[in-house]
Write a protein that holds these residues in place. Sequence first.
Motif, PDB file in Angstrom:
ATOM      1  N   THR A 149       0.832  -1.206   0.000  1.00 20.67           N
ATOM      2  CA  THR A 149       0.000   0.000   0.000  1.00 20.67           C
ATOM      3  C   THR A 149       0.867   1.257   0.000  1.00 20.67           C
ATOM      4  O   THR A 149       0.437   2.296  -0.488  1.00 20.67           O
ATOM      5  CB  THR A 149      -0.947   0.043   1.218  1.00 20.67           C
ATOM      6  N   LYS A 169       0.059   2.815  -4.794  1.00 18.64           N
ATOM      7  CA  LYS A 169      -1.182   3.393  -4.281  1.00 18.64           C
ATOM      8  C   LYS A 169      -2.332   2.819  -5.107  1.00 18.64           C
ATOM      9  O   LYS A 169      -2.155   1.842  -5.810  1.00 18.64           O
ATOM     10  CB  LYS A 169      -1.068   4.896  -4.350  1.00 18.64           C
ATOM     11  N   ASP A 195      -4.593   0.746  -1.623  1.00 23.32           N
ATOM     12  CA  ASP A 195      -4.390   1.768  -0.606  1.00 23.32           C
ATOM     13  C   ASP A 195      -5.714   2.393  -0.187  1.00 23.32           C
ATOM     14  O   ASP A 195      -5.910   2.745   0.961  1.00 23.32           O
ATOM     15  CB  ASP A 195      -3.446   2.844  -1.148  1.00 23.32           C
ATOM     16  N   ARG A 248       3.225   0.400   6.729  1.00 23.32           N
ATOM     17  CA  ARG A 248       2.937   1.417   5.726  1.00 23.32           C
ATOM     18  C   ARG A 248       3.535   2.752   6.163  1.00 23.32           C
ATOM     19  O   ARG A 248       4.217   3.427   5.376  1.00 23.32           O
ATOM     20  CB  ARG A 248       1.425   1.552   5.547  1.00 23.32           C
TER      21      ARG A 248
END
Lengths: 337, 301
Positions: A133, A137, A141, A220
């Motif tokens: 993620t 993107k 995400d 992340r």
Amino acid sequence: MTRFHSYLMNKILWFALAFCIALTLNFLLPRLIPGNPVDVIVSEMTTGGALSSEAAKGVYTAYIAEFGLDKPMHEQFLRYMGNLARGDLGISFARSPARVQTLIAQALPWTIALQLPAILTGWTLGNLLGVLTAYRKGVLDRGVFPIFMFISSMPYYCLAIILLYLFAVHFTIFPVAGGYSFAMTPAPTWEFFRSAAEHYVLPFSSLVLIFIGGQSVGMRAMSIYELDADYVRYSRSLGVADNRIIAYIFRNAMLPQITGLALAIGSMVSGALITEIVFSYPGIGSLLFGSIRQNDYPVIQGITLLIMIGVLIANFLVDIAYGFIDPRIRARTIGER
Amino acid sequence: MTVATSEHASFDSGSVFLTGLRKFFGIFGMINRRLLFSGCMLVLVVGFGVLGPIILGRDNPMKTVGGLYDPPSATLWLGSDNFGRDVFTQLMHGTRTSLIIGVIAGLEAILIGLLIGTMAGYLGGIVEEVLMAFTNVVITIPSIVILILLSIAISTRSIFAMGLIIGLTSWPWTARAVRAQTSSLRTREHVDIARLSGAGTLSLIIWEILPYMLSYVVMAFVLQLNTGILQEAALSMLGLGPSNTISLGQMLHWALLWESVRTGAWWGFVPPALFLTLIAFSLLLLQASVDEILNPRLRKR
């Protein structure tokens, strides 16, 4: 190398101190209960009608002698430490003559079998999701990640209760309670393993989902932070290959994650206490729950001791490993403060 | 640098405090959707727990009004629990109890953390060594163990006692962060100026150092509040909750013990589980969005 030895000695001393404090608390706090814990137990046994007064008297004196509660505090402490050194945690109040270490040894494999695979699976999947993620993107995400973010902020027992209700009660796909069918006794047969596997799915899933959530959020954030770091920009401007940069980022971002893994394994006994209660899973959590209900202090103390030892060992190993891995700590312990 | 007069210093410290306040209240000019959502949720939850029982006149959550797990109806909006008590009334009182325990625990943790952190960071030397060693030992011993041992040592646990016990185990991380911030703030010029103009240690810490940590302290309190509420629920579900009262954790405890889940009486466990999730999610979202506003490095993304 001698400097590393002094770092090691320093750490050993600190953890020995923490362990002594923990042991003292474990010994002292249950003894602060007003009155005599044995009084409470025996009076509950007699009011419940389980014991005649003659038998109660016998149980009472046996317990007092067993725990040395008639002796002064310092003698009790020495005795407690002596027993611990021999691996003896005493007799269970509620399930005498069973010894505490036997009860724990029966429950512990269930907890480990539940927690260890859950932690490892959740950690691996969570880190993968976190890295993906952060780098790619898009749908992942914006679609998948927020779901796991919500799950990770959920109290783990709430997710357990909801899964139990949905998949065992409402849709009767999985069994509602226990570690295996109540009609069976643990044996190395095909039927038993099948039954155990069916009972395993829900508690396992509830733990894995929470763990994936927590790990992916952390990973992340770490990856994004590292992507933005000066060394990445500098390497890019120098024309360092992308793969190499990603390897740098990965190494830096993984360090806290590996610590997290070690600490999660260390605290695995306390990590699923309530999950086990929700699913009536025959592990340490259910044992603790039953012992609290029955004021079974020796078992409670045995379990708190087990939790402490696991956490202290994991913390110790992480500190030692950091001394090897992290150049900043190496420099700090060797050089100036 | 010009020569610092005491008048200058006091003016300086006043404006520092004002800047801190303005920075803190400035967030209201920058409300984003996440902050709005979490703020509204929390206002609703707090209103429900604090004002709900007063407005609806349901002041006794322990009163038996129905049978074993009566389903929701016009009078029992969320049915009755295992003892025939009204779940809706229990939910209001339980929310209030959980919030009170969380606030007590959070305030205690922040106060201890600030006290130990500022003392260690400002005084330095042997005081710092001893206080930080103590902090590190407390961090290493798992809090759940201390919570279990303290809870069984106290046979009747009031709401206040529960809050104190939980706060007693959750301060070390705050103390660590406060120490780090204090020892960097200590060497700033405005602190030197105030010291030269004769300010005492205590007033220095309160007027020259704490205002700079205001936003951190608020953030830490939000997280500690969340931890406190969840720790209470966990302890209650283990059977070590507050005595003679109802909390969200106690509701779950009774629901599990009396097989509410397995008999399909969803009204016994869904409301408290939902409220705990809602509170935890809103507090974390609030923390994250306020952090974003106060911390410009995060805002870019």
